[in-house]
Scaffold this active site. Structure first.
Site, PDB file in Angstrom:
ATOM      1  CB  SER A 125      -0.892  -0.017   1.253  1.00  0.00           C
ATOM      2  OG  SER A 125      -1.490   1.225   1.517  1.00  0.00           O
ATOM      3  CE1 TYR A 149      -3.969  -2.320   5.305  1.00  0.00           C
ATOM      4  CE2 TYR A 149      -3.067  -0.329   4.319  1.00  0.00           C
ATOM      5  CZ  TYR A 149      -3.652  -1.569   4.193  1.00  0.00           C
ATOM      6  OH  TYR A 149      -3.913  -2.072   2.937  1.00  0.00           O
ATOM      7  CE  LYS A 153      -1.579  -4.586   3.323  1.00  0.00           C
ATOM      8  NZ  LYS A 153      -1.837  -5.863   2.607  1.00  0.00           N
TER       9      LYS A 153
END
Length: 324
Positions: A125, A149, A153
């Site tokens: 991402s 997040y 990732k």
């Protein structure tokens, strides 16, 4: 060959599954290999797929027993799409770590134990970047995630790269731009509005944009994202070398630019359904993401972007049965 899609009940997983079933093969090492079984792993069963080649496994992705049901010695390709989205991972730290990190490690370990080095594709991402960024992010721009997040990732990228270096898997990571326009209902992702401000007005429903009009976003359509996933798994490992992470091409568009595109495509009445009330929770996450990145390497590897955001909207309308 068995092909596995984690997150197979999600919108991207289902679109990928339909494309793979339609194709019937993946081109690996210069040869078409038949997809004899397509395994979809998720916490819920996918809907709308009626094909004898499809096998559904439901359960916790971090459970090795569940993974062993989904991955066997016939598994030649794994698309790891399952994730807790950005806003949800920020709200529930433990859930994000369990699904986005622990489950990814468990998946890699299952592939390693089988010993046949399948191709494994992770989706990453824009959230792995953050802080003071250059106007255009380069492939070697330092990772500095500003959300849980993004951290999860980034760790997943490093893990997959090392498992590839050690010869346990043939891995590749695609850093996806924000996907827009997603079908269906809003989710807990901080970027959910990037679809909602287009999708809802086209359905006759008002939608709020929670970021400033000048906020830039790096976007990719679902169609282009699915095509990128297939190209990513078919790439020979030698072309990636020891750089297993690829920044995918996208479109750099401001929130205001998205609404202007909506106005051009669908008219004033539709575009005027968007309101502008800023939300700090969303801005604090989205504001740390890059507005654009250099995709020269990705383009050289055969990945493609969308032509314009107007075309992205038209494609969504066509897929949703809204085209005039």
């Amino acid at each position: 060959m068995n092909v596995l899609i984690t997150g197979g009940a999600g919108f991207l997983g289902l679109q990928l599954a339909r494309l793979l079933l339609q194709r019937g093969t993946l081109n690996l090492d210069g040869q078409p290999v038949a997809i004899k079984r397509l395994t979809l792993l998720d916490v819920v069963a996918p809907q709308g797929l009626d094909d004898a080649r499809v096998r559904v496994v439901t359960g916790d992705l971090s459970d090795p027993a569940v993974l062993r049901q989904a991955i066997d010695t016939d598994t030649g390709a794994v698309f790891h799409l399952a994730a807790v989205v950005s806003g949800q991972a920020e709200a529930d730290f433990d859930l994000g770590m369990r699904v986005n990190l622990d489950a990814s490690r468990a998946l890699l370990e299952t592939c390693r134990e089988l010993g046949h080095q399948p191709r494994v594709l992770f989706t990453s991402s824009v959230a792995v970047y953050g802080g003071q960024l250059p106007p255009v992010v380069q492939d070697d721009t330092a990772l500095n995630p500003q959300s849980s997040y993004g951290v999860q990732k980034a760790i997943g990228e490093l893990l997959l790269s090392d498992y590839s270096r050690r010869g346990f898997v043939d891995g590749r990571v695609l850093r996806l731009p924000t996907i827009s326009v997603r079908p269906g209902k809003p989710n807990a992702a901080a970027s959910s509005f990037a679809s909602g401000i287009i999708r809802e007005p086209l359905s006759g429903v008002a939608a709020n944009c929670p970021v400033a009009p000048e906020t830039p976003l790096w976007l990719l359509s679902p169609r282009a994202a699915v095509a990128a996933l297939v190209n990513g798994i078919e790439l020979a490992g030698e072309r990636l070398g020891n750089r297993r992470v690829v920044n995918l091409p996208g479109l750099s568009v401001t929130a205001a630019g998205m609404i202007e595109a909506l106005r051009r495509v669908a008219g004033n009445a539709v575009a005027d359904r968007v309101t502008w009330e800023r939300e700090a929770r969303v801005e604090n996450i989205v504001g740390t993401w890059p507005a654009a990145w250099n995709a020269e390497r990705a383009l050289a590897l055969g990945f493609q972007s969308d032509a314009s955001f107007d075309e992205v909207i038209r494609a969504y309308m066509e897929d949703a049965g809204l085209a005039k």
